[in-house]
Design a protein around this motif. Structure first.
Motif, mmCIF file in Angstrom:
data_model
loop_
_atom_site.group_PDB
_atom_site.id
_atom_site.type_symbol
_atom_site.label_atom_id
_atom_site.label_comp_id
_atom_site.label_asym_id
_atom_site.label_seq_id
_atom_site.Cartn_x
_atom_site.Cartn_y
_atom_site.Cartn_z
ATOM 1 N N VAL A 15 0.843 -1.201 0.000
ATOM 2 C CA VAL A 15 0.000 0.000 0.000
ATOM 3 C C VAL A 15 0.876 1.248 0.000
ATOM 4 O O VAL A 15 0.671 2.173 -0.768
ATOM 5 C CB VAL A 15 -0.937 0.017 1.234
ATOM 6 C CG1 VAL A 15 -1.731 1.314 1.293
ATOM 7 C CG2 VAL A 15 -1.876 -1.177 1.196
ATOM 8 N N ILE A 16 1.871 1.261 0.872
ATOM 9 C CA ILE A 16 2.731 2.444 0.942
ATOM 10 C C ILE A 16 4.044 2.092 1.633
ATOM 11 O O ILE A 16 4.078 1.233 2.529
ATOM 12 C CB ILE A 16 2.019 3.613 1.684
ATOM 13 C CG1 ILE A 16 2.886 4.872 1.683
ATOM 14 C CG2 ILE A 16 1.621 3.231 3.095
ATOM 15 C CD1 ILE A 16 2.156 6.107 2.193
ATOM 16 N N LEU A 24 3.687 -0.950 4.477
ATOM 17 C CA LEU A 24 2.325 -1.314 4.854
ATOM 18 C C LEU A 24 1.770 -2.215 3.764
ATOM 19 O O LEU A 24 1.751 -1.837 2.594
ATOM 20 C CB LEU A 24 1.518 -0.019 4.926
ATOM 21 C CG LEU A 24 0.379 0.089 5.915
ATOM 22 C CD1 LEU A 24 0.859 -0.235 7.312
ATOM 23 C CD2 LEU A 24 -0.179 1.518 5.876
ATOM 24 N N ARG A 52 -12.928 -2.451 9.730
ATOM 25 C CA ARG A 52 -12.975 -1.763 8.441
ATOM 26 C C ARG A 52 -13.736 -2.571 7.386
ATOM 27 O O ARG A 52 -14.599 -2.043 6.699
ATOM 28 C CB ARG A 52 -11.552 -1.465 7.969
ATOM 29 C CG ARG A 52 -11.491 -0.582 6.742
ATOM 30 C CD ARG A 52 -10.070 -0.227 6.362
ATOM 31 N NE ARG A 52 -10.056 0.477 5.096
ATOM 32 C CZ ARG A 52 -10.039 1.800 4.994
ATOM 33 N NH1 ARG A 52 -10.024 2.558 6.072
ATOM 34 N NH2 ARG A 52 -10.037 2.369 3.804
ATOM 35 N N THR A 155 -7.554 -1.277 10.182
ATOM 36 C CA THR A 155 -6.956 -0.635 8.999
ATOM 37 C C THR A 155 -6.908 -1.515 7.755
ATOM 38 O O THR A 155 -6.600 -1.044 6.671
ATOM 39 C CB THR A 155 -5.493 -0.217 9.289
ATOM 40 O OG1 THR A 155 -4.676 -1.399 9.353
ATOM 41 C CG2 THR A 155 -5.375 0.552 10.596
ATOM 42 N N LEU B 181 -3.252 4.972 10.169
ATOM 43 C CA LEU B 181 -4.425 5.699 9.658
ATOM 44 C C LEU B 181 -4.068 7.091 9.121
ATOM 45 O O LEU B 181 -4.874 7.713 8.442
ATOM 46 C CB LEU B 181 -5.521 5.766 10.727
ATOM 47 C CG LEU B 181 -6.208 4.410 10.988
ATOM 48 C CD1 LEU B 181 -7.205 4.516 12.131
ATOM 49 C CD2 LEU B 181 -6.889 3.860 9.729
ATOM 50 N N HIS B 183 -2.259 7.316 6.818
ATOM 51 C CA HIS B 183 -2.236 7.014 5.385
ATOM 52 C C HIS B 183 -3.574 6.478 4.902
ATOM 53 O O HIS B 183 -3.641 5.756 3.919
ATOM 54 C CB HIS B 183 -1.144 5.989 5.088
ATOM 55 C CG HIS B 183 0.176 6.358 5.654
ATOM 56 N ND1 HIS B 183 0.872 7.482 5.238
ATOM 57 C CD2 HIS B 183 0.925 5.795 6.630
ATOM 58 C CE1 HIS B 183 1.994 7.570 5.934
ATOM 59 N NE2 HIS B 183 2.052 6.577 6.791
ATOM 60 N N GLU B 184 -4.622 6.819 5.609
ATOM 61 C CA GLU B 184 -5.911 6.234 5.270
ATOM 62 C C GLU B 184 -6.308 6.507 3.819
ATOM 63 O O GLU B 184 -6.896 5.642 3.157
ATOM 64 C CB GLU B 184 -7.009 6.739 6.215
ATOM 65 C CG GLU B 184 -8.283 5.980 5.960
ATOM 66 C CD GLU B 184 -9.283 6.048 7.093
ATOM 67 O OE1 GLU B 184 -9.090 6.869 8.009
ATOM 68 O OE2 GLU B 184 -10.262 5.278 7.021
ATOM 69 N N LYS B 186 -4.423 6.579 1.324
ATOM 70 C CA LYS B 186 -3.701 5.609 0.492
ATOM 71 C C LYS B 186 -4.380 4.231 0.579
ATOM 72 O O LYS B 186 -4.473 3.510 -0.409
ATOM 73 C CB LYS B 186 -2.249 5.474 0.956
ATOM 74 C CG LYS B 186 -1.423 6.742 0.774
ATOM 75 C CD LYS B 186 -0.906 6.801 -0.638
ATOM 76 C CE LYS B 186 0.033 7.961 -0.932
ATOM 77 N NZ LYS B 186 -0.033 9.127 -0.079
#
Ligand code: SF4
Lengths: 465, 203
Positions: A15-16, A24, A52, A155, B181, B183-184, B186
Motif C-alpha cells: 500500500v505504501i 504497509l 474496516r 486498517t 491511519l 495514510h488512510e 492511500k
C-alpha cells in the motif's frame, strides 16, 4: 525482472512505503478464533474504532471447545467466557462466525478452505501461527499477535518487513505410506526449526505436485515449525478443481477473471531464491519425532540418537534434556517405544484423507490393551463425510473414540490432555514440553503411523504391515 | 492512547534486575478475555501473600509509592516471553515512565505501543537516582519528553536519548493504528483499485 511467487504477492499488496517505517501491506482475509481475538476487540472499542471490512473476516471456535458432550454447558469457566465473548464480539461487529453449534464449525485452518474462503494470491492473516496452512493455495498466509489482530481489523493493513525467499525442492515420488506429514518432518529434520527463519518457503518439485490439496495443507501448515514466516505452493489444476463451486469461490465471469490472475502467480522461470534446499522424496521414510522439538525426528527404522552423535554443543544439550523429558535412552529402536495414547486430528492432519488412510490401516484391528485412541475430525464437515463413508464405524469397532471437531489434544486447552509421563503418538504439529499436558510426552507422526501404533501399542513401520 | 505530557510524579523504586514478564504478569492471568484490568495483577506473586493479602515487604506496597507514575528498576527489565500483557499491566497499574539501564527488545517496543516511556540511563546515573529515592521516599521527578530531560530535587537530573519518531508518537498519543491511519487515503485508494482488479473478493 524475474519474480518469485512471494515477490509477486508482496508487490501487488504493497500500500505504501514510508522511509524509516516498515512497509504497509494490504490484507485480503482475516481469520479468527476465540483465544487471540478478545483483547483486540476490546482495544477497538476503547479507541472508538470500527472493523474496516467485516466481509474479510471468518471466525470459528476451536481452541477451547469440548470434543464430546457438546450439549452440556462448558465446565471450564474461562473457556465458557471465551466462547461467550467471541459470540458477542462477532455479533456486535457483524462478522461471520461458525460457532460451536454451527454445522460449519471446526478448526479454523480446516474450516476456511472447506468454504473456499482463501484463494491464490491473497494475503491472509490470523492470530495463530499455523495460518501458514493456506499457503497450500498459493496465498501468503501468516500468523500475527493480538495487537496486530486489532491493527488489521481497524486498517485492513499491516506494517511488515519483507522476508527472504527459500525454495524447498522435493524431487521424485513418495513411497506408498509416506505422506505429506513425513515430508514436512523430514524437511524440519534436515534444516532445523530455525532453518527457515526470516524466510518464506516455496515448496516445489514432483513430490509436491503429486500431493493432494489436503496434503499440501499439511505441508504448509508446518512451515512455521521450520522457522519460516509462511509456506507457499504454486496454484495448479488441483487448486482450481478444489476451489470450484465452494461457497466463497468466484463464480461465472469472475471465475475466469480470477483464473487469469491465479495463473500469473507461479514463480517465473529462473527467479532467484535466497536459499535453496533439495530433498529426494524416495528417501523419505515414515517419520517419528523422538524429542521435544519437531527437528528431533528420525525415520521409523532408526534408533533414538545419543547426545554424542551431535557435533554441535547446543544440539547435544538439547538432545540430553529432550531424552530426560521424554524418558528415552539412546539406541532404543523407535519401533520398541510403547505408547499410551493416540490422537488423530488438528489442523495438520484432521482432514478427510487423513481419516481415510487411518481407517484403512485400522480396519479389522483392535486398539492395543492399555492404549486410548481418539479421532477428532477437523470440522463437522469432515466428521459427516467420514461418517457417510462408514469410517467412524471402523474406528469405533476397533475401540477408538470418535469425537466432535476442535483443536483438542493439539494444544490440550479444552481438557483433552496427557497426564504426567504418558506418551502419545500424535498427528499434531508440536511436541514441546507440556504441549499436550504437563509432563506429557509427544511423538509426532502421520495419520497412518498413528493408526498402526494404536493397534500395536508401539510404533511400527506401516510399510511392513 | 493518551498524549504523553510533561509531568511531575512520584518515583517508585524497585531495586531488582532481570525482572521477567512472568513476574510482571504471571501466566495464570493470561487467559483473561479483557485487555484492561491487568494492573490488579501486576507483580502478583511478589505483591500478594498466599492468602491474597498485601505483602508489606514488597516495594510497591509502600504507601508513599501509591500514586507513583515513574518506576525506577534494575537492569534488563521485561525479559522473557513476548507477551503483550506485561506493558498492559504496567500501564493499567498507573505507570507511564520506566527508568532503567536496559530493557528486553520486545518489551521495549511494546512499551511505546502502550503509551509508556522507557528511559535508558547509565549505571552510574541509575545509582544516583536510587540513592535519592532511598534518602527521600516519595520524591517527585519531573519528566519532560519534549526536551528529553528528567529533573530531580537533589539535582540528579539528566537528559536522555530517544528515537525521534517514537518520541513524536508518544507526544501526540499516536499508537501503531493511528500511525497507519495517517495514510488512510492511500488505503482507500488501494481498496478502490483492489475492487477493480479483484472484484470477486468484494462480494
Ligand atoms: S489444531 Fe493446533 S495448531 Fe491448529 S489451530 Fe488448533 S491449536 Fe493451533
Amino acid at each position: 525482472m524475474k519474480k518469485t511467487m512471494y515477490e509477486k504477492i508482496w508487490d501487488s499488496h504493497l500500500v505504501i512505503e514510508v522511509p524509516g517505517q516498515a512497509p504497509l501491506i494490504y490484507v485480503d482475509r482475516h481469520l479468527m478464533h476465540e483465544v487471540t481475538s478478545p483483547q483486540a476487540f476490546e482495544g477497538l472499542r476503547l479507541s472508538g474504532r470500527k472493523v474496516r471490512n467485516p466481509h474479510s473476516i471468518l471466525a470459528t471456535m476451536d481452541h477451547c471447545v469440548p470434543t464430546k458432550d457438546r450439549d452440556l454447558p462448558i465446565a471450564d469457566p474461562i473457556a465458557r467466557k471465551q466462547i461467550e465473548v467471541m459470540a458477542e464480539n462477532c455479533r456486535e461487529n457483524g462478522l461471520n462466525l461458525y460457532d460451536m453449534k454451527n454445522p460449519n464449525n471446526g478448526v479454523i485452518h480446516v474450516v476456511v478452505p472447506e468454504h473456499g474462503f482463501v484463494h491464490p494470491g491473497m494475503v491472509v492473516v490470523c492470530g495463530d501461527s499455523h495460518t501458514a496452512t493456506h499457503g497450500a493455495f498459493g496465498a501468503l498466509a501468516f500468523g500475527i499477535g493480538t495487537s496486530e489482530v486489532e491493527h488489521v481489523m481497524a486498517t485492513q493493513t499491516l506494517p511488515q518487513k519483507k522476508s527472504k525467499t527459500m525454495l524447498v525442492q522435493v524431487n521424485g515420488k513418495l513411497s506408498r505410506y509416506s505422506s505429506a506429514k513425513d515430508i514436512a518432518l523430514a524437511i524440519i529434520g534436515k534444516i532445523g526449526t530455525a532453518g527457515g527463519t526470516g524466510h518464506v518457503i516455496e515448496y516445489a518439485g514432483e513430490a509436491i505436485k503429486d500431493l493432494t490439496m489436503e496434503g499440501r495443507m499439511t505441508l504448509c501448515n508446518m512451515a512455521i515449525e521450520a522457522g519460516a514466516r509462511a509456506g507457499l505452493i504454486a496454484p495448479d489444476e488441483k487448486t482450481y478443481e478444489y476451489l470450484k463451486g465452494r461457497e466463497f469461490a468466484p463464480k461465472g465471469a469472475s471465475w475466469d477473471q480470477a483464473m487469469a490472475y491465479w495463473q500469473s502467480l507461479p514463480s517465473d522461470e529462473g527467479a532467484v531464491f535466497d536459499t535453496v534446499i533439495t530433498l529426494n522424496a524416495e528417501e523419505i521414510e515414515p517419520q517419528v519425532s523422538w524429542g521435544t522439538s519437531p527437528e528431533q525426528v528420525i525415520g521409523v527404522n532408526g534408533t533414538v540418537p545419543s547426545p554424542d552423535s551431535f557435533d554441535n554443543e547446543g544440539k547435544r544439550k538439547a538432545c540430553e534434556s529432550a531424552l530426560a523429558y521424554m524418558g528415552l535412552t539412546p539406541d532404543t529402536k523407535i519401533t520398541d517405544i510403547p505408547i499410551d495414547l493416540v490422537f488423530i486430528g488438528s489442523c495438520t492432519n484432521g482432514r478427510i484423507e487423513d481419516f481415510r488412510i487411518a481407517a484403512e490401516v485400522t480396519k479389522g484391528t483392535k486398539v492395543a490393551p492399555g492404549v486410548k485412541a481418539i479421532a477428532v475430525p477437523g470440522s463437522y464437515h469432515v466428521k459427516h463425510q467420514a461418517e457417510a463413508e462408514g469410517l467412524d464405524k471402523i474406528f469405533l469397532d476397533a475401540g477408538w473414540e470418535w469425537r466432535d471437531p476442535g483443536c483438542s489434544m493439539c494444544l490440550a486447552m479444552n481438557g483433552d490432555e496427557l497426564t504426567k509421563g504418558q506418551r502419545s503418538a500424535s498427528t499434531s504439529n508440536r511436541n514441546f514440553e507440556g504441549r499436550q499436558g504437563k509432563g506429557g510426552r509427544t511423538h509426532l507422526v502421520s495419520p497412518a503411523m498413528a493408526a498402526a501404533a494404536a493397534a500395536a501399542g508401539h510404533f511400527v513401520d506401516i510399510r511392513k504391515l | 492512547m493518551e498524549p504523553y505530557k510533561k509531568h511531575e510524579s512520584i518515583a517508585a523504586l524497585m531495586n531488582r534486575s532481570n525482572v521477567d514478564t512472568d513476574q510482571i504478569i504471571p501466566k495464570q492471568f493470561l487467559k483473561k478475555v479483557e485487555r484492561s484490568g491487568f494492573g490488579a495483577h501486576l507483580f502478583h506473586d511478589w505483591r500478594f501473600n498466599d492468602d491474597g493479602s498485601d505483602n508489606p515487604d514488597f516495594e510497591l506496597n509502600k504507601p508513599v509509592f501509591k500514586d507513583a507514575k515513574i518506576l525506577v528498576v534494575g537492569d534488563n527489565f521485561g525479559c522473557g516471553s513476548s507477551r503483550e500483557h506485561a506493558p498492559w499491566a504496567i500501564a493499567d497499574y498507573g505507570f507511564n515512565t520506566i527508568i532503567s539501564t536496559s530493557y528486553a527488545d520486545i518489551f521495549y517496543n511494546n512499551c511505546f505501543k502502550n503509551g509508556i516511556l522507557p528511559i535508558v540511563v547509565s549505571a552510574e546515573q541509575l545509582d544516583k537516582l536510587m540513592a535519592e529515592i532511598n534518602a527521600n521516599e516519595g520524591v517527585k521527578f519531573v519528566v519532560d519528553l519534549e526536551n528529553k530531560q528528567v529533573t530531580t530535587p537533589a539535582g540528579n537530573g539528566f537528559s536522555f536519548e530517544i528515537d525521534p519518531f517514537r518520541q513524536g508518537n508518544l507526544l501526540s498519543g499516536l499508537d501503531d493504528i493511528g500511525l497507519t491511519l495517517i495514510h488512510e487515503d492511500k488505503i482507500t485508494a488501494y481498496e478502490q483499485q483492489h475492487k477493480q482488479t479483484y472484484p470477486w473478493l468484494w462480494v
